[in-house]
Design an enzyme around this catalytic site. Sequence first.
Site: not given
Ligand code: FE
Length: 177
Positions: A142, A165
Amino acid sequence: MLRLLSIILTAVVCIGSCSNKPEVKQPIQADMQTEKTGNPYYSRTDTTHLNVSDAEWKKVLPADVYYISREKGTEYAFSGKYNDFDGLGTYYCAACGNALFKSDSKFASSCGWPSFYEALRSNSVRYESDKTHGMIRTEVLCGRCDGHLGHIFDDGPPPTYKRFCMNSLVLDFEPEK
Ligand code: FE
């Protein structure tokens, strides 16, 4: 006389309040997910990069989300709720609320995990080389909380030919309004 004054006063109050514009309640930019989970770092609007310790994440994330996001775990193939799922909307990081993928970049893959051919924004995610488990792969993290999301491969469909994925457990899906 007193009764007359009372009537006049009532009329003035009524006229005053009736002439006011009706109060319009503005929608609150609430992070429903924060309310739901008690995770103070979760925001779908704040894109500031987070520097939060694993010890702190452990306090605020569900155990399964922590396992994937902070311990780089993997959910069992075909076990994730978004693997066989084609709802229209946006996928957010389940740890921090960062917008990651639009449903129109999701494609049916036989790999057993939800797969996307592109991230929502170039900085939605970041990449790191992963040489664990005897393989050379590219890890996807992230872009806001650095949480592990999954891996990216070069066998996706056009236009990018990439396959993100991902683990369903670290994705929060919000349907289109
Ligand atoms: Fe995050």
